[in-house]
Design an enzyme around this catalytic site. Structure first.
Site, PDB file in Angstrom:
ATOM      1  N   GLY A 133       0.735  -1.255   0.000  1.00  0.00           N
ATOM      2  CA  GLY A 133       0.000   0.000   0.000  1.00  0.00           C
ATOM      3  C   GLY A 133       0.763   1.302   0.000  1.00  0.00           C
ATOM      4  N   GLY A 161       2.885   2.622  -2.223  1.00  0.00           N
ATOM      5  CA  GLY A 161       3.264   3.166  -3.529  1.00  0.00           C
ATOM      6  C   GLY A 161       2.451   4.381  -3.923  1.00  0.00           C
ATOM      7  N   CYS A 176      -0.648   3.322  -5.795  1.00  0.00           N
ATOM      8  CA  CYS A 176      -1.340   2.178  -5.201  1.00  0.00           C
ATOM      9  C   CYS A 176      -2.489   2.680  -4.341  1.00  0.00           C
ATOM     10  CB  CYS A 176      -0.369   1.360  -4.354  1.00  0.00           C
ATOM     11  SG  CYS A 176      -1.123  -0.057  -3.535  1.00  0.00           S
TER      12      CYS A 176
END
Length: 345
Positions: free
Chosen positions: A181, A183, A186
């Protein structure tokens, strides 16, 4: 249900405390590391920063430039066998030593991986990449790949907890990719409520991996060179970059011009854009877990690499680390309420 109340930290929550140093110049800092991997027993030397296996980042063009700096590229899994053959025909041993073959876990992915490695046996790194590394089927796939390629160096992920790092290492992985999570493109944390602050994940997973002789990659969450230094300071053996390497000449993604300004498309591999391109759209039983953004055009990727490496060298001089391998033991993190003065941001 239970609630863990101990503090978990991301890169934005800390700074590295400076310490007395005898170094006279950033140029004295050695960024190369040498690792011997747990299962493959292969030795690798280079700068342990990796371009992410996204089709807008992990490209053949980027790999050629990054290898000149000693960096690795996890090439995205959507290149065809013909494209691989054309690339490998021009690749020297140094370049081959700085690339990873990425794969998913489907039967098609495994067949394609076997075909690539059969045709190009000099390739050593395999990157098995899924969004959720906690599935039993994923662990079984890692075992299957290890059985098929006993002499290859296997990267597997993503996970964020020590017990799963240990399980993947025992299943045959040499290196475990850590991050769920963090990124820049993301949306897993927003769509699912699942995740783990990246710095704490790195610290805990590195401890678990090193206890077994394995290695970890900090994957995601770096938005500036200082974050890369923090990831290494927290115990990461490698740091994987996505958004920081997007938007360059060598990056993938459509080029866009608007109002005289240039942009390049950048998107997560679980985004609607990626699934439209490679999977015929988002399946009815799931949601997209990635964004699609337009990154301002950044020019040659080499300039960004120099900036990142310069920042990490500078971090080492601030704590008296003459080599990157010394950074972790010389790092003390301090919690902060702000990172920088943003008056003119």
């Amino acid at each position: 249900m239970r609630v863990e109340t101990d503090l978990k930290l991301g890169f934005k929550d800390v700074l590295i405390r400076p310490k007395r140093s005898t170094l006279k110049s950033r140029s004295q800092v050695m960024l190369e590391r040498t690792y011997t991997f747990l299962h493959s027993k292969k030795e690798w030397t280079g700068v342990p920063i990796i371009a992410a296996n996204m089709d807008t980042v992990g490209t053949f063009e980027a790999a050629k430039v990054l290898a000149d700096f000693g960096l690795l590229t996890a090439l995205h899994k959507h290149y065809t066998l013909e494209e691989w053959s054309a690339f490998m025909a021009q690749a020297d041993d140094d370049l081959i030593n700085h690339i990873m073959v990425s794969t998913g876990t489907s039967d098609h992915d495994f067949s394609k991986l076997k075909a690539i490695l059969s045709e190009h046996p000099k390739l050593d790194f395999i990157c098995i990449d899924v969004a959720n590394g906690y599935a039993e089927a994923f662990v079984d796939f890692v075992k299957e790949v290890r059985n098929a390629f006993s002499d290859k160096t296997i990267v597997a992920g993503n996970v964020v907890t020590g017990e799963m790092v240990e399980e993947l290492l025992l299943a045959g992985a040499d290196v475990v990719k850590v991050g769920i999570g963090p990124g820049s493109v993301c949306t897993t944390r927003v769509k699912t409520g699942v995740g783990y602050p990246q710095l704490s994940a790195v610290i805990e997973c590195a401890d678990a991996a090193h206890g077994l002789g394995g290695r970890i990659i900090s994957d995601g969450g770096c938005v500036c060179p200082g974050d890369v230094a923090k990831a290494f300071g927290g115990g990461a053996d490698f740091v994987m970059l996505g958004g920081m390497l997007a938007g360059h000449d060598e990056s993938g993604g459509e080029s866009i011009e608007r109002n005289g300004l240039h942009y390049k498309l950048f998107y997560g591999m679980s985004s609607g854009t990626a699934m439209d391109q490679y999977a015929g759209g988002v399946a009815e039983y799931r949601s997209s877990e990635g964004k699609t953004v337009e990154v301002p055009y950044r020019g040659p990727i080499a300039e960004t690499v120099k900036d990142v490496l310069g920042g990490v060298r500078s971090a080492c001089t601030y704590v008296g680390a003459g080599a990157l391998k010394e950074l972790t033991k010389r790092t003390t993190f301090i919690r902060v309420a702000e990172q920088e003065n943003t008056t003119f941001s």
